[in-house]
Design a protein around this motif. Structure first.
Motif, PDB file in Angstrom:
ATOM      1  N   SER A  16       0.842  -1.208   0.000  1.00  0.00           N
ATOM      2  CA  SER A  16       0.000   0.000   0.000  1.00  0.00           C
ATOM      3  C   SER A  16       0.876   1.257   0.000  1.00  0.00           C
ATOM      4  CB  SER A  16      -0.911   0.000   1.231  1.00  0.00           C
ATOM      5  OG  SER A  16      -1.397   1.311   1.449  1.00  0.00           O
ATOM      6  N   THR A  18       0.083   4.382   0.389  1.00  0.00           N
ATOM      7  CA  THR A  18      -0.243   5.371   1.433  1.00  0.00           C
ATOM      8  C   THR A  18       0.405   4.959   2.757  1.00  0.00           C
ATOM      9  OG1 THR A  18      -2.317   4.157   1.626  1.00  0.00           O
ATOM     10  CG2 THR A  18      -2.402   6.287   0.522  1.00  0.00           C
ATOM     11  N   LYS A 103     -10.934  -1.517   4.603  1.00  0.00           N
ATOM     12  CA  LYS A 103     -10.120  -2.288   3.660  1.00  0.00           C
ATOM     13  C   LYS A 103     -10.563  -3.755   3.658  1.00  0.00           C
ATOM     14  CE  LYS A 103      -5.859  -0.947   3.190  1.00  0.00           C
ATOM     15  NZ  LYS A 103      -4.477  -0.649   3.605  1.00  0.00           N
ATOM     16  N   TRP A 127      -8.801   5.278  -4.574  1.00  0.00           N
ATOM     17  CA  TRP A 127      -8.067   4.897  -3.358  1.00  0.00           C
ATOM     18  C   TRP A 127      -7.150   3.727  -3.690  1.00  0.00           C
ATOM     19  CZ3 TRP A 127      -9.582   0.672   0.293  1.00  0.00           C
ATOM     20  CH2 TRP A 127      -8.678   0.583   1.365  1.00  0.00           C
ATOM     21  N   VAL A 128      -5.919   3.827  -3.220  1.00  0.00           N
ATOM     22  CA  VAL A 128      -4.824   2.950  -3.645  1.00  0.00           C
ATOM     23  C   VAL A 128      -5.113   1.453  -3.582  1.00  0.00           C
ATOM     24  CG1 VAL A 128      -3.014   4.610  -3.137  1.00  0.00           C
ATOM     25  CG2 VAL A 128      -3.817   3.120  -1.313  1.00  0.00           C
ATOM     26  N   ASN A 177     -11.454   9.732  -1.886  1.00  0.00           N
ATOM     27  CA  ASN A 177     -10.040   9.710  -1.534  1.00  0.00           C
ATOM     28  C   ASN A 177      -9.312   9.312  -2.821  1.00  0.00           C
ATOM     29  OD1 ASN A 177      -7.482   9.155  -0.619  1.00  0.00           O
ATOM     30  ND2 ASN A 177      -8.039   7.476   0.740  1.00  0.00           N
ATOM     31  N   LYS A 241     -12.537   7.303   9.813  1.00  0.00           N
ATOM     32  CA  LYS A 241     -12.352   8.706   9.462  1.00  0.00           C
ATOM     33  C   LYS A 241     -13.310   9.597  10.243  1.00  0.00           C
ATOM     34  CE  LYS A 241      -9.790   6.891   6.197  1.00  0.00           C
ATOM     35  NZ  LYS A 241      -8.366   6.791   6.194  1.00  0.00           N
ATOM     36  N   TYR A 327      -8.117  15.759   2.000  1.00  0.00           N
ATOM     37  CA  TYR A 327      -7.057  15.724   0.993  1.00  0.00           C
ATOM     38  C   TYR A 327      -7.248  16.827  -0.039  1.00  0.00           C
ATOM     39  CZ  TYR A 327      -7.132  10.884   2.699  1.00  0.00           C
ATOM     40  OH  TYR A 327      -7.146   9.757   3.487  1.00  0.00           O
ATOM     41  N   ARG A 372      -0.997  13.934  -3.741  1.00  0.00           N
ATOM     42  CA  ARG A 372      -2.020  14.026  -2.693  1.00  0.00           C
ATOM     43  C   ARG A 372      -1.391  14.595  -1.435  1.00  0.00           C
ATOM     44  NH1 ARG A 372      -5.021   9.258   0.645  1.00  0.00           N
ATOM     45  NH2 ARG A 372      -3.164   9.526   1.924  1.00  0.00           N
TER      46      ARG A 372
HETATM   47  N1  GLU Z   1      -7.109   5.321   3.718  1.00  0.00           N
HETATM   48  C1  GLU Z   1      -5.997   6.058   4.212  1.00  0.00           C
HETATM   49  C2  GLU Z   1      -5.203   6.707   3.098  1.00  0.00           C
HETATM   50  O1  GLU Z   1      -5.661   6.730   1.979  1.00  0.00           O
HETATM   51  C3  GLU Z   1      -5.179   5.200   5.132  1.00  0.00           C
HETATM   52  C4  GLU Z   1      -4.154   4.322   4.516  1.00  0.00           C
HETATM   53  C5  GLU Z   1      -4.734   3.237   3.683  1.00  0.00           C
HETATM   54  O2  GLU Z   1      -5.145   2.235   4.217  1.00  0.00           O
HETATM   55  O3  GLU Z   1      -4.737   3.466   2.486  1.00  0.00           O
HETATM   56  O4  GLU Z   1      -4.176   7.256   3.325  1.00  0.00           O
END
Ligand code: GLU
Length: 406
Positions: A16, A18, A103, A127-128, A177, A241, A327, A372
């Motif tokens: 990940s 992030t 997640k 989102w990643v 996100n 969040k 963000y 970001r």
């Molecule tokens: N969702 C948050 C982020 O985008 C936390 C890290 C993650 O799990 O991606 O930074």
């Protein structure tokens, strides 16, 4: 050790990004470097006391054993009530699964729904973890790029072009996100109209940031606008969040009973129940409604307004105001040219090395040429970061050419 041949699955994904940026920022700080962390996607506020007290009470009462795999009856009831009260969505407890963060909710969904050959349509920036979680389920992400000019929103035409016979799932994340974009009711209605023509497609509505929003309209997801899509929509949410509870790891999903049952089966063979104490805390959070959330949202909004104005005035950045989240996602292509840097990853690297600012490159979200910046951090850190970023963008071309510190 025998020759280590890892699975093809693990070879398909990356760590990940992030979490990697956050970990790197922490490690550099621990080494004594002066780091300003605008990478972490987590509220800087402490979890409110009312929630912590509920957890402490649970520990004292010995609530420290396994619970039902899908969550305690009390927490599931609180989730059902939250959906009814805040979202006008009426689920039964058999339609709810509590998991180890948002997640895992999405992971369970992918594992329960997808097979090799299935396609998942994901608008970028995304989102990643969506794409990699889809890959872990042997399915294929179909990324639909959107631009700053479009407000980072997928158009009905682009959705129509991406949906196909093989499409199993469409992922919608609003507020988004990493862009902070919120779809209006009219826009959701137009997407719903397209989806009606593809009745075999399921919809994942990731509402994780619903409470951190300041757009013109009250929050709505696609089933609020198109109730006829309810029987093929899975609503994803969590307490991380909204209630500053990232470390407690509680997310939840609601949707068709058969799908929730299948996701529960996956969870029963992987992690079992989410932590009992975290569930007690999440129940207190959800039962508190929005009173704890409102002041945090107001603080994020104030920081947003200030940071957006600053970024918009910086050389080489183009930045759209966000409608929510914490963000901002400036486009940096002009800055890359000015600085003579190859891409957004090189920019993130240069920023960290030369200014101590940690940020996540846009390519991690499927949108190269962006950055970001998380403003879930103190005003003091934000002010210092803005000063350093401005200095870097104004002076860096010269400094980079001479190999100096900007
Ligand atoms: N969702 C948050 C982020 O985008 C936390 C890290 C993650 O799990 O991606 O930074």
């Amino acid at each position: 050790m025998p020759k280590l041949t890892l699975s093809a699955r693990v070879g398909r994904i990356k760590p990940s990004p992030t979490l990697a940026v956050t970990a790197r920022a922490k490690a550099l700080k621990a080494e004594g470097r002066d780091i300003l962390d605008l990478g972490a996607g987590e509220p800087d506020f402490d979890t409110p006391d009312l929630i912590k007290e509920a957890a402490i009470r649970a520990i004292r009462a010995g609530f420290t054993k396994y619970t039902a795999v899908d969550g305690t009856p009390e927490l599931k009831a609180a989730v059902v009530e939250k959906f009814a009260r805040e979202n006008a969505l009426h689920f039964t407890t058999s339609q709810v699964l509590v998991s180890v963060g948002g997640k895992q909710s999405f992971y369970n969904l992918a594992q329960a729904l997808l097979d090799a050959g299935d396609e998942v349509v994901i608008p970028a920036p995304f989102w990643v973890s969506y794409a990699d979680i889809v890959l872990m389920a042997d399915a294929s992400p179909v990324i639909v790029p959107t631009t700053l000019k479009q407000g980072f929103k997928i158009s009905p035409e682009a959705l129509d072009a991406a949906l196909a016979f093989k499409t199993k799932l469409f992922v919608l994340n609003s507020p988004s996100n990493p862009t902070g974009t919120v779809y209006t009711r009219a826009e959701l209605g137009a997407l719903g109209e397209v989806l009606r023509r593809y009745p075999h497609v399921f919809i994942a509505s990731d509402d994780m940031y619903e409470h951190i929003a300041w757009g013109g309209e009250p929050f709505a997801n696609i089933v609020n606008v198109c109730p006829d899509l309810l029987d093929r929509t899975i609503v994803l949410n969590g307490v991380s969040k909204a209630y500053a509870m990232t470390g407690w790891r509680i997310g939840y999903a609601a949707g068709p009973v058969e799908l929730i049952k299948a996701m529960t089966k996956i969870q029963s063979q992987s992690t079992s129940n989410p932590a009992s104490v975290s569930q007690a805390a999440a129940e207190a959070a959800l039962r508190s409604g929005t009173t704890l959330v409102t002041p945090m949202c107001a603080a994020f909004k104030a920081r947003h307004d200030w940071l957006h104005a600053e970024l918009a005035a910086m050389p080489g950045l183009r930045c759209r105001p966000a409608d929510g989240t914490f963000y901002l996602f400036p486009e940096v292509t002009e800055a890359l040219k000015n600085l003579g840097l190859a891409d957004d990853q090189a920019l993130a690297e240069a920023l960290l090395e030369r200014t101590g600012i940690a940020a996540v490159p846009g390519s991690a979200f499927g949108s190269p040429g962006h950055l970001r910046l998380s403003y879930a951090t103190s005003d003091q850190i934000l002010r210092e970061a803005v000063a350093r970023l401005r200095r870097f963008l104004e002076n860096a071309p010269r400094a980079l050419a001479h190999g100096e510190r900007a």
